[in-house]
Design a protein around this motif. Structure first.
Motif, PDB file in Angstrom:
ATOM      1  N   SER A 169      58.444  64.221   1.987  1.00  0.00           N
ATOM      2  CA  SER A 169      57.586  63.165   1.436  1.00  0.00           C
ATOM      3  C   SER A 169      57.651  61.912   2.311  1.00  0.00           C
ATOM      4  N   LEU A 170      58.853  61.551   2.761  1.00  0.00           N
ATOM      5  CA  LEU A 170      58.998  60.394   3.655  1.00  0.00           C
ATOM      6  C   LEU A 170      58.243  60.633   4.965  1.00  0.00           C
ATOM      7  N   LEU A 230      62.258  65.554  -0.531  1.00  0.00           N
ATOM      8  CA  LEU A 230      62.206  64.090  -0.406  1.00  0.00           C
ATOM      9  C   LEU A 230      61.992  63.680   1.044  1.00  0.00           C
ATOM     10  N   SER A 231      62.676  64.344   1.966  1.00  0.00           N
ATOM     11  CA  SER A 231      62.502  64.011   3.391  1.00  0.00           C
ATOM     12  C   SER A 231      61.078  64.338   3.836  1.00  0.00           C
ATOM     13  N   ARG A 253      66.910  66.851  -1.239  1.00  0.00           N
ATOM     14  CA  ARG A 253      66.800  66.181   0.061  1.00  0.00           C
ATOM     15  C   ARG A 253      65.679  66.724   0.928  1.00  0.00           C
ATOM     16  N   ASP A 302      64.163  57.703  -5.573  1.00  0.00           N
ATOM     17  CA  ASP A 302      64.849  58.847  -4.966  1.00  0.00           C
ATOM     18  C   ASP A 302      64.641  58.897  -3.450  1.00  0.00           C
ATOM     19  N   GLU A 303      63.446  58.580  -2.977  1.00  0.00           N
ATOM     20  CA  GLU A 303      63.201  58.569  -1.535  1.00  0.00           C
ATOM     21  C   GLU A 303      64.063  57.504  -0.849  1.00  0.00           C
ATOM     22  N   LEU A 349      57.794  53.544  -1.783  1.00  0.00           N
ATOM     23  CA  LEU A 349      58.649  54.717  -1.929  1.00  0.00           C
ATOM     24  C   LEU A 349      59.206  54.808  -3.345  1.00  0.00           C
ATOM     25  N   SER A 350      59.524  56.030  -3.751  1.00  0.00           N
ATOM     26  CA  SER A 350      60.202  56.214  -5.036  1.00  0.00           C
ATOM     27  C   SER A 350      61.676  55.838  -4.865  1.00  0.00           C
TER      28      SER A 350
END
Length: 189
Positions: free
Chosen positions: A160-161, A157-158, A154, A127-128, A124-125
């Protein structure tokens, strides 16, 4: 005065053992920097009470931070058990040998949890990871210098997760601050 590896293993505090365990997890893959080190150890400490008690995490500019963990990591480096490089923190061959002597301190389910947290965070980055920790543990954000920036990002990023398979749809929607229906609409776009 030089210590033998056995002497080091016998005198290593529980937090030091946890750090060695974290660094050994994932096939001794690197922990990529200070922020990720702190967040991985924070998640471990949230699961393993003694690690959390020893680390004593407090709110800080990047969320949960442990001075005790930073000091313990520095001591492991000075003992030659951990190496810091551009890629992050890894165990040295002596670090692996000491880990082999102390790894039984953790029960099987605790060892498995440490492995799982490393696998969860390792690709993960920053930021993630910060989004995950900030939203899941908001009590650690009051000193954060990055909270506003992370909250602005957010939703992507969410997503991406979620796409990486790190969180469920429900958790991704929660991290995004959206209900599931709205979040599904966002993902379709």
């Amino acid at each position: 005065m030089e210590f033998t590896l056995d002497e080091i293993a016998d005198s290593l505090p529980h937090l030091g053992v946890a750090i060695l365990h974290l660094l050994h997890a994932g096939g001794n893959s690197a922990v990529r920097g200070d922020v990720l080190f702190q967040k991985e150890l924070f998640l471990i400490g949230d699961y393993i009470e003694q690690v959390g008690d020893d680390a004593d995490f407090t709110p800080h500019i990047f969320g949960p931070y442990s001075e005790a963990a930073e000091v313990a990591l520095g001591e492991l480096i000075s003992l030659g058990l951990v190496r810091r490089s551009e890629g992050g923190y890894t165990l040295t061959p002596d670090g692996v040998r000491v880990w082999e002597k102390v790894c039984s301190v953790f029960h099987t389910e605790e060892s498995g949890a440490i492995e799982d947290f490393k696998v969860f965070i390792n690709d993960l980055s920053v930021d993630e990871v910060l989004l995950f920790v900030y939203i899941t543990y908001p009590e650690y954000t009051r000193e954060s210098a990055r909270l506003r920036d992370i909250l602005k990002k957010r939703v992507p990023l969410s997503a991406s997760l979620y796409r990486k398979g790190k969180v469920s749809l429900e958790k991704a929607a929660f991290l995004a601050g959206m209900n599931i229906e709205s979040y599904l609409d966002y993902l379709k776009r």
